[in-house]
Design a protein around this motif. Structure first.
Motif, PDB file in Angstrom:
ATOM      1  N   SER A 114     -11.200 -10.821 -67.954  1.00 56.42           N
ATOM      2  CA  SER A 114     -10.075 -10.527 -68.850  1.00 56.42           C
ATOM      3  C   SER A 114     -10.200 -11.245 -70.187  1.00 56.42           C
ATOM      4  O   SER A 114      -9.635 -10.785 -71.192  1.00 56.42           O
ATOM      5  CB  SER A 114      -8.759 -10.929 -68.175  1.00 56.42           C
ATOM      6  OG  SER A 114      -8.554 -10.221 -66.976  1.00 56.42           O
ATOM      7  N   SER A 115     -10.933 -12.346 -70.216  1.00 55.15           N
ATOM      8  CA  SER A 115     -11.077 -13.105 -71.460  1.00 55.15           C
ATOM      9  C   SER A 115     -11.883 -12.369 -72.522  1.00 55.15           C
ATOM     10  O   SER A 115     -11.819 -12.723 -73.701  1.00 55.15           O
ATOM     11  CB  SER A 115     -11.730 -14.449 -71.170  1.00 55.15           C
ATOM     12  OG  SER A 115     -13.054 -14.285 -70.688  1.00 55.15           O
ATOM     13  N   PHE A 116     -12.623 -11.329 -72.123  1.00 55.74           N
ATOM     14  CA  PHE A 116     -13.439 -10.586 -73.090  1.00 55.74           C
ATOM     15  C   PHE A 116     -12.673  -9.436 -73.738  1.00 55.74           C
ATOM     16  O   PHE A 116     -13.199  -8.787 -74.640  1.00 55.74           O
ATOM     17  CB  PHE A 116     -14.701 -10.055 -72.400  1.00 55.74           C
ATOM     18  CG  PHE A 116     -15.667 -11.119 -71.979  1.00 55.74           C
ATOM     19  CD1 PHE A 116     -16.511 -11.711 -72.899  1.00 55.74           C
ATOM     20  CD2 PHE A 116     -15.729 -11.541 -70.661  1.00 55.74           C
ATOM     21  CE1 PHE A 116     -17.403 -12.700 -72.519  1.00 55.74           C
ATOM     22  CE2 PHE A 116     -16.613 -12.528 -70.268  1.00 55.74           C
ATOM     23  CZ  PHE A 116     -17.452 -13.114 -71.202  1.00 55.74           C
ATOM     24  N   ARG A 117     -11.462  -9.182 -73.292  1.00 57.30           N
ATOM     25  CA  ARG A 117     -10.586  -8.169 -73.906  1.00 57.30           C
ATOM     26  C   ARG A 117     -11.239  -6.792 -73.940  1.00 57.30           C
ATOM     27  O   ARG A 117     -11.237  -6.096 -74.963  1.00 57.30           O
ATOM     28  CB  ARG A 117     -10.220  -8.582 -75.334  1.00 57.30           C
ATOM     29  CG  ARG A 117      -9.529  -9.934 -75.440  1.00 57.30           C
ATOM     30  CD  ARG A 117      -8.171  -9.925 -74.773  1.00 57.30           C
ATOM     31  NE  ARG A 117      -7.472 -11.201 -74.925  1.00 57.30           N
ATOM     32  CZ  ARG A 117      -6.283 -11.469 -74.399  1.00 57.30           C
ATOM     33  NH1 ARG A 117      -5.676 -10.540 -73.683  1.00 57.30           N
ATOM     34  NH2 ARG A 117      -5.726 -12.645 -74.589  1.00 57.30           N
ATOM     35  N   VAL A 118     -11.832  -6.400 -72.809  1.00 57.11           N
ATOM     36  CA  VAL A 118     -12.422  -5.066 -72.695  1.00 57.11           C
ATOM     37  C   VAL A 118     -11.717  -4.337 -71.559  1.00 57.11           C
ATOM     38  O   VAL A 118     -11.008  -4.935 -70.747  1.00 57.11           O
ATOM     39  CB  VAL A 118     -13.941  -5.132 -72.429  1.00 57.11           C
ATOM     40  CG1 VAL A 118     -14.669  -5.751 -73.616  1.00 57.11           C
ATOM     41  CG2 VAL A 118     -14.242  -5.917 -71.158  1.00 57.11           C
ATOM     42  N   ALA A 119     -11.916  -3.019 -71.509  1.00 56.33           N
ATOM     43  CA  ALA A 119     -11.261  -2.193 -70.508  1.00 56.33           C
ATOM     44  C   ALA A 119     -11.770  -2.545 -69.110  1.00 56.33           C
ATOM     45  O   ALA A 119     -12.980  -2.571 -68.872  1.00 56.33           O
ATOM     46  CB  ALA A 119     -11.513  -0.723 -70.804  1.00 56.33           C
ATOM     47  N   ILE A 120     -10.834  -2.811 -68.203  1.00 53.51           N
ATOM     48  CA  ILE A 120     -11.180  -3.190 -66.832  1.00 53.51           C
ATOM     49  C   ILE A 120     -10.461  -2.253 -65.872  1.00 53.51           C
ATOM     50  O   ILE A 120      -9.234  -2.101 -65.924  1.00 53.51           O
ATOM     51  CB  ILE A 120     -10.779  -4.649 -66.524  1.00 53.51           C
ATOM     52  CG1 ILE A 120     -11.479  -5.611 -67.483  1.00 53.51           C
ATOM     53  CG2 ILE A 120     -11.123  -5.001 -65.088  1.00 53.51           C
ATOM     54  CD1 ILE A 120     -11.088  -7.061 -67.281  1.00 53.51           C
ATOM     55  N   ASP A 121     -11.222  -1.636 -65.008  1.00 51.60           N
ATOM     56  CA  ASP A 121     -10.677  -0.780 -63.956  1.00 51.60           C
ATOM     57  C   ASP A 121     -10.578  -1.621 -62.691  1.00 51.60           C
ATOM     58  O   ASP A 121     -11.561  -1.844 -61.989  1.00 51.60           O
ATOM     59  CB  ASP A 121     -11.594   0.429 -63.740  1.00 51.60           C
ATOM     60  CG  ASP A 121     -11.006   1.420 -62.742  1.00 51.60           C
ATOM     61  OD1 ASP A 121      -9.928   1.126 -62.176  1.00 51.60           O
ATOM     62  OD2 ASP A 121     -11.628   2.473 -62.528  1.00 51.60           O
ATOM     63  N   GLU A 122      -9.373  -2.125 -62.391  1.00 53.12           N
ATOM     64  CA  GLU A 122      -9.154  -2.991 -61.241  1.00 53.12           C
ATOM     65  C   GLU A 122      -8.833  -2.151 -60.007  1.00 53.12           C
ATOM     66  O   GLU A 122      -7.841  -1.406 -59.993  1.00 53.12           O
ATOM     67  CB  GLU A 122      -8.017  -3.976 -61.526  1.00 53.12           C
ATOM     68  CG  GLU A 122      -8.322  -4.934 -62.671  1.00 53.12           C
ATOM     69  CD  GLU A 122      -7.193  -5.923 -62.895  1.00 53.12           C
ATOM     70  OE1 GLU A 122      -6.060  -5.653 -62.409  1.00 53.12           O
ATOM     71  OE2 GLU A 122      -7.424  -6.958 -63.524  1.00 53.12           O
ATOM     72  N   ARG A 123      -9.654  -2.296 -58.979  1.00 52.30           N
ATOM     73  CA  ARG A 123      -9.491  -1.522 -57.758  1.00 52.30           C
ATOM     74  C   ARG A 123      -9.211  -2.482 -56.604  1.00 52.30           C
ATOM     75  O   ARG A 123     -10.121  -3.094 -56.034  1.00 52.30           O
ATOM     76  CB  ARG A 123     -10.727  -0.674 -57.492  1.00 52.30           C
ATOM     77  CG  ARG A 123     -11.028   0.267 -58.662  1.00 52.30           C
ATOM     78  CD  ARG A 123     -12.183   1.197 -58.431  1.00 52.30           C
ATOM     79  NE  ARG A 123     -12.389   2.049 -59.592  1.00 52.30           N
ATOM     80  CZ  ARG A 123     -13.312   3.022 -59.662  1.00 52.30           C
ATOM     81  NH1 ARG A 123     -14.107   3.241 -58.621  1.00 52.30           N
ATOM     82  NH2 ARG A 123     -13.429   3.754 -60.752  1.00 52.30           N
ATOM     83  N   ASP A 124      -7.941  -2.612 -56.297  1.00 53.16           N
ATOM     84  CA  ASP A 124      -7.465  -3.552 -55.291  1.00 53.16           C
ATOM     85  C   ASP A 124      -7.581  -2.908 -53.908  1.00 53.16           C
ATOM     86  O   ASP A 124      -6.844  -1.968 -53.580  1.00 53.16           O
ATOM     87  CB  ASP A 124      -6.015  -3.926 -55.592  1.00 53.16           C
ATOM     88  CG  ASP A 124      -5.525  -5.085 -54.745  1.00 53.16           C
ATOM     89  OD1 ASP A 124      -6.230  -5.469 -53.789  1.00 53.16           O
ATOM     90  OD2 ASP A 124      -4.432  -5.606 -55.036  1.00 53.16           O
ATOM     91  N   VAL A 125      -8.478  -3.419 -53.077  1.00 53.31           N
ATOM     92  CA  VAL A 125      -8.696  -2.839 -51.754  1.00 53.31           C
ATOM     93  C   VAL A 125      -7.533  -3.128 -50.816  1.00 53.31           C
ATOM     94  O   VAL A 125      -7.368  -2.439 -49.795  1.00 53.31           O
ATOM     95  CB  VAL A 125     -10.013  -3.368 -51.141  1.00 53.31           C
ATOM     96  CG1 VAL A 125     -11.197  -3.009 -52.024  1.00 53.31           C
ATOM     97  CG2 VAL A 125      -9.951  -4.874 -50.925  1.00 53.31           C
ATOM     98  N   SER A 126      -6.732  -4.130 -51.117  1.00 56.19           N
ATOM     99  CA  SER A 126      -5.568  -4.429 -50.271  1.00 56.19           C
ATOM    100  C   SER A 126      -4.428  -3.448 -50.521  1.00 56.19           C
ATOM    101  O   SER A 126      -3.557  -3.276 -49.669  1.00 56.19           O
ATOM    102  CB  SER A 126      -5.086  -5.862 -50.519  1.00 56.19           C
ATOM    103  OG  SER A 126      -4.690  -6.035 -51.870  1.00 56.19           O
ATOM    104  N   MET A 127      -4.435  -2.800 -51.685  1.00 60.51           N
ATOM    105  CA  MET A 127      -3.425  -1.798 -52.008  1.00 60.51           C
ATOM    106  C   MET A 127      -3.873  -0.402 -51.604  1.00 60.51           C
ATOM    107  O   MET A 127      -3.037   0.469 -51.346  1.00 60.51           O
ATOM    108  CB  MET A 127      -3.115  -1.833 -53.503  1.00 60.51           C
ATOM    109  CG  MET A 127      -2.546  -3.147 -53.986  1.00 60.51           C
ATOM    110  SD  MET A 127      -0.887  -3.461 -53.358  1.00 60.51           S
ATOM    111  CE  MET A 127       0.042  -2.274 -54.313  1.00 60.51           C
TER     112      MET A 127
END
Length: 243
Positions: free
Chosen positions: A119-132
């Protein structure tokens, strides 16, 4: 009472004495005497049963050691390069598979640390939470070519569509200053919080409202197939923003 020192009257005669008086040097004395006598003998060159001089032995040993030390090492067989693992439609973003549950503290801490670094690089991140959504874990196993019953450690990170590794690899790259080279050219991140999901990345299913059941006049109550096992779907606003 003071003791006065007296000079010892024992004299040691060392005039041309080739022998050692100490018994511990007996073998060395004998070896030197035998080798020197044979080395200086005129008939030593014609003798077939002569033993090499001790100095010649040392030279031979040194020569052997030098030969082994300069001996070229066998070339190692070229290692097979591991197949490149990529994820489709992720060339301009980071994809991270992680868990938000605190069931295993070490796994949760690793996921939290990696998410903070990325997150510190301020780029697009697709977060895929396996618990959800358990479907993300099955998706990850398919990408990595793992069996269904294989247990995978989290997190797992893809940058620009290319598989980077887990927490150890990401942290090592970040500490070495190499991670910023991987994120160059990626799409910038949205700095504002999503108004639809509030940053949770998931919302209730519109068809079943999170109950996993919906009613149809033809077939009655049926299981909803539009959402995951928790009755959730990915936030459409967040999902389209990172595609």
């Amino acid at each position: 009472m003071l003791l006065t020192r007296t000079k010892s009257k024992i004299w040691i005669d060392n005039n041309n004495s080739p022998n050692f008086s100490c018994s511990s040097f007996k073998d060395i004395n004998t070896l030197f005497s035998e080798d020197n006598s044979k080395y200086n003998s005129p008939s030593s060159s014609s003798s077939t049963n002569k033993k090499p001089n001790i100095f010649h032995r040392v030279l031979r040993v040194n020569a052997v050691l030098r030969a082994f030390s300069t001996r070229p090492e066998p070339e190692s067989s070229p290692s097979r390069s591991e197949p490149l693992i990529q994820i489709p439609r992720a060339e301009k973003k980071i994809v991270i598979y992680f868990t938000s549950l605190r069931v295993i503290r070490s796994t949760f801490d690793s996921c939290k640390a990696v998410r903070s670094i990325l997150s510190s690089f301020r780029v697009a991140i697709d977060e895929r939470d396996v618990s959800m959504d358990a479907g993300f874990m099955e998706e990850l196993k398919t990408i990595l070519g793992k069996r269904e019953k294989t247990k995978l450690t989290l997190p797992r990170v893809f940058i620009g569509g290319r598989y980077i590794g887990g927490a150890d690899e990401v942290i090592q790259l970040h500490e070495a200053g190499e991670l910023k080279k991987y994120v160059e050219g990626l799409a910038p991140a949205e700095l504002s919080t999503c108004e639809v999901c509030g940053g949770d990345r998931f919302v209730l299913c519109d068809d079943c409202s999170g109950s996993k059941k919906y009613y149809s006049e033809k077939s009655g109550f049926r299981t909803c197939t539009a959402c995951n096992e928790n009755g959730l779907i990915r936030c459409p606003s967040c999902y389209h923003a990172i595609i």
